[in-house]
Design an enzyme around this catalytic site. Structure first.
Site, PDB file in Angstrom:
ATOM      1  NE  ARG A 177      12.720  -0.597  14.535  1.00  8.54           N
ATOM      2  CZ  ARG A 177      12.504  -0.969  15.789  1.00  8.54           C
ATOM      3  NH1 ARG A 177      13.486  -1.492  16.491  1.00  8.54           N
ATOM      4  NH2 ARG A 177      11.330  -0.825  16.352  1.00  8.54           N
ATOM      5  CG  HIS A 196       7.206  -8.336  15.987  1.00  3.62           C
ATOM      6  ND1 HIS A 196       6.133  -7.497  16.102  1.00  3.62           N
ATOM      7  CD2 HIS A 196       8.189  -7.619  15.379  1.00  3.62           C
ATOM      8  CE1 HIS A 196       6.459  -6.310  15.584  1.00  3.62           C
ATOM      9  NE2 HIS A 196       7.693  -6.374  15.144  1.00  3.62           N
ATOM     10  CB  ALA A 212      10.212  -5.002   8.221  1.00  4.49           C
ATOM     11  CB  CYS A 219       7.012  -7.241   4.953  1.00  4.57           C
ATOM     12  SG  CYS A 219       8.801  -7.053   4.881  1.00  4.57           S
TER      13      CYS A 219
END
Lengths: 546, 457
Positions: A100, A199, A69, A66
């Site tokens: 991550r 982003h 994230a 999503c």
């Protein structure tokens, strides 16, 4: 299904039909536009259009995550001295906690908040009465405990719904603390169709609140920014090692092993080098518009790509000493890489791979596979847009749908004082005339063979079908896909978080990757799928010993 | 130092949680749903939740975890998620062909007020649910309780499949709570040693520990069947293991189907396993075979043989309430001292139980429900311990403070074995003790000065 039963000579069109045949008609129509049999190769213009960056179909088991994230996990997570507070119920913060594999060097100042997971842990009364007061108190508590340079606030789904004004809280707190920059991201999970929206939101806020904050010029020659490198498994360390060796100063990495000051000083660089095109291209454009810093696309995945990217940086600066140094470094590093690649190649040549990751890695990694004589027979992106497939020139023709429209586009203008074009228009023209490409990204389609299958937003059912039909020697995707692929007897490599491996960038990274692929495609374990009695089940009437 | 910014001085925090010892409801519901045979868990919300839950479960179990999502975007968040869920139900039954879809909500769909029952009813009316297939659902708002609550809510939804008035079938329902597939298998083994027919739900054994054969089955052999679940209303009684995980479902069966229930602690360690075996024997009206008494005796034997290494050792422990309660009792039974105990899951009763269990300790226990690892770490700095027990996130504290560390609970992201080797029952107790002993003795061997380094321990 064992390796011996390998099906051959499936026509790509049949494969596509076979995949679509299972779907309800509406779903099949939609997926048909996202599954493409590649027609573009050998530098020809991309002729086939793929549908990308559109909604995932409800009920279809997707690889996607999503917006939150993409914003918190990908872009902001790997910065060590900014404190990230997730405003929402506990889960969102918990799942993005250390998962991550962003390696970090705490540096001489020792500030490293990466092992900390901070959340307002919203409860039902916060949902009913609003969570702004709790957020304010949480920021205060965080500041008193850590005294960080910056605090970032991330909104989760319910925060957007109940209308908490996180930006107002951030402004208030920022005004209260002279030495701490507090800003917020409206990155609720439901915005956009994938991580990609996150982003974009992260790019906007970092550019608005952070870039340009440090006005003291940075020392160093050939100053660059490295955009879209997240230091997964230590990639950034290896790239920094190479850059340093070449005498290139990396002002800031967006964002891996990065610091507050790196972002704040990005405007001092003279070139932006974009690795992951999808996650951070917006900042590259904004840096150019506001400060006059041009950007180029680079790729440090694969030894040859690394060499090519270094030479491209050398060519940009046009300085003979730098170009010579770069060539020296390449000459020094390559023999070991080539020796190992040649040795590994005897065991990897002709093997096949499928890659379904991110918004640029599915492309980058094909170079690395090619260095081992491995061919990528099918690939696609999890959250790319059409330009990632077809090249940057299709951007003007992209349709903006409602899911993209709700992500803010910043209007950036040249900075009155600081705008300073790093190259004159004549210099740019001369470079371009010599074949140098600014602001360009070819896209994945052009580099893949005719007839290879390119799929956007691949899902679990399609992955399983593809693997059954084409039996690749290795499949690359993320953790969610790992074990269902391996149950089929095919090794699976994570290219988001690299399983336990890395770095894979740069020269040393290439060597690591050769060894890792050698191990994976030649591991004995994949030959153990059937027990001897399952391979040869006939029963004899008598005991053999009799 | 990894957690270099954690100060020794404890300051009160009212709003900020740092390094939580819990996560959110839906992941618990997803795990529980995987314990139904032929079930696809479905997350009703935006797709990130489902991705995160699948990733976390996959990392813990090292197994495929399939689950679908309603993939909300902004439109669904404003206008409601009914259309998405109806579309999802149709697609799921067509593409994946599960026996049952177990839907859980997220904070998003809960906040906008989607009504799962009404949507499932509409799906039925619209003919989107094929004959003989099911859609079940549980509300799992992430801003209430924890992952344990979500697990409990989905288990309750399973119990609610029971039909009142089902003829008695002589079986015993056992609700094992959030334990590993290996633990569920061990509970079944103990029951079968006593020759008792049970319905275990959920049952993730066979689902999240499947073999590597070159074939992928989205729905492996294991799991409780829908038929068995419907039949739980005809059971002799229900044993619910764990107040937080299992009691709600058992009490529902008790009140709606008149299946009497007993809520017990999870059978970790000697005393809790004793109570489990004893109650199970009583409700089923059987005697306990010598083979079980034998296993018990072996556990007691190990405790006596190695008691000198357990005695007086201080322990810090964090995890889920039901597991911690039994584990702290076990630690006390071998004369270890749980000095710091933290769960992230709310519930004042937890603190009370831990205080009762540890009342015979030389000092007082530091215990907190709704606590976090930041606080636990601060407590450890102030009062050091000989052993830390908890999920993988404890490794940062363990390394910084140089404490032997037993991985136990959820999630374990960096070790294997939990899905294969049980820690419940007497056999599980043996494994727990062996693991603790190895940690303490390895540490002793590492730290002992040369002159007192000894071969025989």
């Amino acid at each position: 299904m064992t390796k011996t039963k390998k099906m051959v000579q499936w026509n790509p069109t049949d494969i596509k039909e076979e995949i679509l045949s299972k779907y309800p008609p509406k779903v099949a129509r939609k997926r048909a536009k996202q599954i493409m049999i590649n027609e573009a190769s050998g530098g020809e213009a991309a002729s086939s259009e793929i549908v990308a960056n559109v909604r995932t179909i409800p009920g279809i088991i997707t690889m996607r995550g999503c917006t939150y994230a993409g914003c918190k996990g990908v872009i902001m997570g790997p910065t060590r001295d900014i404190l990230n507070i997730v405003h929402g119920p506990v889960g969102c913060s918990f799942y993005a906690w250390l998962t991550r594999r962003n390696q970090t060097d705490a540096g001489p100042d020792g500030d490293n908040y990466i092992p900390y997971c901070l959340t307002t842990d919203m409860q039902d009364q916060d949902i009913i009465f609003g969570g702004e007061k709790k957020l304010e108190a949480a920021i205060r508590e965080a500041y008193d405990l850590f005294h960080p340079k910056g605090i970032c606030i991330f909104a989760t789904c319910p925060v957007g719904l109940i209308g908490d004004d996180i930006h107002a809280v951030a402004r208030k707190m920022s005004a209260e603390y002279e030495d701490c920059n507090v800003f917020a991201f409206s990155c609720e999970g439901y915005k956009g169709v994938s991580q990609s929206a996150g982003h974009h939101i992260a790019n906007n806020q970092v550019f608005t609140h952070l870039v340009g904050e440090n006005t003291t010029p940075k020392e160093g020659d050939y100053k660059i920014n490295l955009l879209g490198e997240y230091n997964i498994g230590g990639d950034g360390f290896e790239i920094d090692r190479i850059l340093k060796k070449c005498g290139i100063s990396n002002i800031s990495t967006f964002s891996g092993n990065s610091t507050y000051d790196q972002f704040a000083s990005a405007q001092h660089a003279d070139l932006s080098c974009v690795m992951c095109h999808r996650s951070i291209n917006y900042v590259a454009d904004m840096l150019e518009t506001k400060y006059g810093i041009p950007w180029i696309k680079v790729n440090f995945i694969g030894a040859k790509s690394t060499a090519k990217s270094l030479r491209k940086i050398g060519e940009y600066f046009g300085d003979e000493a730098l170009i010579k140094k770069i060539n020296d470094v390449i000459a020094e590093e390559m023999p070991e890489v080539e020796a190992i690649s040649a040795e590994v190649r005897t065991r990897t040549e002709g093997k096949t791979a499928m890659i379904y990751v991110g918004g640029s890695r599915a492309h980058h990694y094909q170079d690395l596979f090619a260095e081992m004589g491995m061919k990528t027979i099918s690939a696609g992106y999890e959250f790319a847009h059409r330009d990632d497939y077809e090249g940057r020139e299709v951007i003007p023709s992209l349709k903006v749908d409602s899911d993209s429209r709700n992500i803010e586009e910043l209007t950036i203008e040249a900075d009155e004082k600081l705008y300073n074009p790093r190259k004159t228009s004549d210099e740019v023209k001369a470079l371009e005339a010599a074949g140098f490409k600014f602001k360009e990204y070819d896209g994945l389609n052009r580099d893949m063979d005719n007839g290879s299958i390119i799929i956007d937003d691949l899902n679990q059912y399609e992955a399983e079908k593809l693997v059954e039909i084409l039996k690749p020697d290795v499949f690359c995707a993320g953790i969610k896909e790992k074990y269902s692929i391996q149950k089929l007897g095919v090794p699976m490599k994570q290219l988001h978080s690299y399983d336990s491996g890395g770095p894979y960038a740069g020269f040393k990274g290439a060597v690591n990757f050769y060894h890792e692929m050698d191990r994976l495609v030649n591991s004995k374990v994949w030959s153990y799928m059937k027990a001897p009695w399952q391979e040869n089940p006939e029963l004899t009437a008598t005991f053999v010993w009799e | 130092m990894l957690l270099r910014h954690t100060p020794t001085e404890v300051s009160e925090r009212k709003a900020l949680m740092i390094n939580p010892a819990k996560t959110c409801q839906p992941i618990g519901a997803m795990y529980a749903a995987l314990g139904i045979h032929g079930c696809l868990p479905h997350s009703h919300g935006s797709q990130g939740c489902c991705a995160y839950h699948r990733s976390a479960l996959t990392r813990h179990y090292k197994e495929p975890v399939s689950a679908s999502t309603s993939s909300f975007t902004e439109g669904a968040s404003v206008f409601g998620g009914q259309a998405n869920l109806l579309q999802a139900i149709e697609n799921i039954f067509t593409v994946y062909e599960p026996e049952v879809i177990a839907v859980h909500t997220t904070c998003l769909s809960e906040t906008i007020g989607d009504d799962l029952k009404q949507i499932a009813h509409k799906a039925q009316k619209d003919g989107k649910i094929p004959e003989g297939k099911f859609v079940i659902g549980a509300p799992t708002p992430s801003y209430v309780g924890s992952h344990v609550t979500g697990f409990s809510n989905m288990v309750k939804a399973m119990a609610q499949l029971a039909t009142p008035g089902t003829p008695k079938n002589g079986k015993v329902n056992i609700i094992p709570g959030w334990v590993e597939p290996s633990d569920m298998k061990e509970i079944k083994r103990l029951a079968s040693m006593m020759d008792i027919k049970i319905t275990l739900f959920p049952d993730t054994s066979g689902v999240l520990d499947s073999p590597l054969t070159g074939e992928y089955k989205m729905f492996p052999e294991g799991g409780v069947t829908m038929k068995e679940l419907k039949d739980t209303g005809g059971a002799t009684g229900t044993l619910a293991l764990g107040e937080w995980c299992s009691a709600d479902a058992a009490r529902w069966l008790d009140s709606k189907c008149k299946v009497p229930c007993t809520v017990l602690d999870m059978p970790f360690g000697l005393a809790a396993t004793d109570r489990f075996v004893d109650v199970l024997r009583t409700v089923a009206g059987v005697s306990v075979p010598d083979s079980i008494a034998n296993e018990r005796g072996q556990l007691v034997d190990l405790i006596s043989d190695m008691h000198q290494y357990f005695y007086g050792k201080k322990v810090a422990i964090f995890g889920d309430p039901d597991q911690l309660i039994s584990m702290c009792e076990f630690l006390r039974s071998i004369d270890m001292i749980p000095v710091h105990v933290i769960t992230g899951t709310p519930g004042k009763a937890f603190e009370k139980r831990i205080r009762e269990i540890t009342a015979d300790m030389p000092g007082e226990v530091n215990v907190k429900a709704k606590g976090d690892l930041f606080q636990l770490h601060q407590w450890i700095k102030n009062e050091p311990v000989d052993l830390l027990i908890g999920n993988s996130y404890g490794k940062y504290v363990a390394r910084d403070e140089d404490i032997p560390f037993l991985r136990w609970g959820f999630p374990i992201l960096d070790r294997q074995g939990h899905q294969y080797f049980p820690t419940v029952g007497y056999k599980g107790g043996l494994r727990l003790l062996e693991s603790i002993l190895n940690l303490l003795l390895d540490r002793k061997d590492r730290d002992e000065p040369e002159e007192s380094f000894e071969l025989v321990l």
